[in-house]
Design a protein around this motif. Structure first.
Motif, PDB file in Angstrom:
ATOM      1  N   ARG A   1      76.844 -71.219  23.722  1.00  0.00           N
ATOM      2  CA  ARG A   1      77.108 -72.325  22.792  1.00  0.00           C
ATOM      3  C   ARG A   1      78.603 -72.600  22.668  1.00  0.00           C
ATOM      4  O   ARG A   1      79.036 -73.756  22.619  1.00  0.00           O
ATOM      5  CB  ARG A   1      76.495 -72.026  21.425  1.00  0.00           C
ATOM      6  N   GLN A   2      79.412 -71.549  22.647  1.00  0.00           N
ATOM      7  CA  GLN A   2      80.860 -71.735  22.574  1.00  0.00           C
ATOM      8  C   GLN A   2      81.395 -72.422  23.827  1.00  0.00           C
ATOM      9  O   GLN A   2      82.261 -73.295  23.746  1.00  0.00           O
ATOM     10  CB  GLN A   2      81.554 -70.393  22.362  1.00  0.00           C
ATOM     11  N   VAL A   3      80.873 -72.035  24.973  1.00  0.00           N
ATOM     12  CA  VAL A   3      81.285 -72.666  26.237  1.00  0.00           C
ATOM     13  C   VAL A   3      80.866 -74.135  26.238  1.00  0.00           C
ATOM     14  O   VAL A   3      81.626 -75.011  26.660  1.00  0.00           O
ATOM     15  CB  VAL A   3      80.711 -71.903  27.450  1.00  0.00           C
ATOM     16  N   MET A   4      79.674 -74.424  25.742  1.00  0.00           N
ATOM     17  CA  MET A   4      79.205 -75.810  25.665  1.00  0.00           C
ATOM     18  C   MET A   4      80.116 -76.648  24.757  1.00  0.00           C
ATOM     19  O   MET A   4      80.423 -77.799  25.085  1.00  0.00           O
ATOM     20  CB  MET A   4      77.764 -75.863  25.146  1.00  0.00           C
TER      21      MET A   4
ATOM     22  N   TYR B   1      79.044 -70.525  32.186  1.00  0.00           N
ATOM     23  CA  TYR B   1      77.976 -71.440  31.778  1.00  0.00           C
ATOM     24  C   TYR B   1      76.657 -71.042  32.445  1.00  0.00           C
ATOM     25  O   TYR B   1      75.632 -70.894  31.795  1.00  0.00           O
ATOM     26  CB  TYR B   1      78.347 -72.882  32.138  1.00  0.00           C
ATOM     27  N   HIS B   2      76.686 -70.862  33.756  1.00  0.00           N
ATOM     28  CA  HIS B   2      75.465 -70.533  34.488  1.00  0.00           C
ATOM     29  C   HIS B   2      74.985 -69.112  34.193  1.00  0.00           C
ATOM     30  O   HIS B   2      73.778 -68.860  34.167  1.00  0.00           O
ATOM     31  CB  HIS B   2      75.660 -70.733  35.988  1.00  0.00           C
ATOM     32  N   GLU B   3      75.915 -68.207  33.972  1.00  0.00           N
ATOM     33  CA  GLU B   3      75.535 -66.818  33.705  1.00  0.00           C
ATOM     34  C   GLU B   3      74.855 -66.658  32.340  1.00  0.00           C
ATOM     35  O   GLU B   3      73.953 -65.846  32.187  1.00  0.00           O
ATOM     36  CB  GLU B   3      76.781 -65.928  33.767  1.00  0.00           C
ATOM     37  N   THR B   4      75.275 -67.438  31.365  1.00  0.00           N
ATOM     38  CA  THR B   4      74.739 -67.298  30.010  1.00  0.00           C
ATOM     39  C   THR B   4      73.663 -68.324  29.681  1.00  0.00           C
ATOM     40  O   THR B   4      73.058 -68.255  28.617  1.00  0.00           O
ATOM     41  CB  THR B   4      75.873 -67.422  28.973  1.00  0.00           C
ATOM     42  N   LYS B   5      73.423 -69.242  30.564  1.00  0.00           N
ATOM     43  CA  LYS B   5      72.540 -70.382  30.308  1.00  0.00           C
ATOM     44  C   LYS B   5      71.149 -69.989  29.806  1.00  0.00           C
ATOM     45  O   LYS B   5      70.709 -70.458  28.773  1.00  0.00           O
ATOM     46  CB  LYS B   5      72.423 -71.214  31.583  1.00  0.00           C
TER      47      LYS B   5
END
Length: 145
Positions: free
Chosen positions: A116-119, A100-104
């Motif tokens: 978006r998939q993680v969200m 989440y933090h890496e792709t934010k």
């Protein structure tokens, strides 16, 4: 240099997508009560990571903090493969937190799609928790801070 940066980001996206499929498959197999446990663990992991100076490097040993990315996802995936349910849940929560933090705030479209998939996955975990229980946890976190 831009080409090299783009190639590194693309390679990382491919690696994270492969790991995401494994995480998602593990989550689909969890019973509802175990999903609630996972949501509670993930909530704690997110709270701990947000206190970190670099949340995307959460769970990365200090001597590795100058790598292109942290080792939190690898640690989380390794824990996912454990025979112990609690270790697996902590591994999933760690992986979700770090990714989440890496792709934010990534400028790369592949990583934005993964974010978006993680969200979406986090939203399904949140929906597994009754509202009264979620409020109690949130109040407990606020009081602890």
């Amino acid at each position: 240099m831009h080409f090299v940066t783009r190639l590194i980001a693309l390679t990382r996206s491919v690696q994270l997508r492969r790991q995401f499929r494994e995480i998602n498959k593990a989550l689909e197999q969890l019973a509802p009560n175990v999903r609630r446990q996972l949501a509670a663990i993930a909530l704690r992991e997110f709270a701990n990571a947000s206190k970190s100076e670099f949340p995307h490097l959460y769970a990365t040993p200090p001597e590795e903090k100058y790598r292109a990315w942290g080792s939190g996802t690898d640690i989380g995936l390794e824990r996912l493969r454990s025979d112990n349910l609690q270790v697996r849940l902590r591994g999933v929560a760690l992986w979700l937190t770090v990714v989440y933090h890496e792709t934010k705030d990534s400028p790369f479209t592949e990583q934005q799609e993964l974010h978006r998939q993680v969200m979406r996955l986090l939203r399904t975990l949140k929906e597994a928790i009754p509202a009264t229980e979620l409020n109690r946890w949130m109040l407990g976190e606020a009081e602890a801070a």
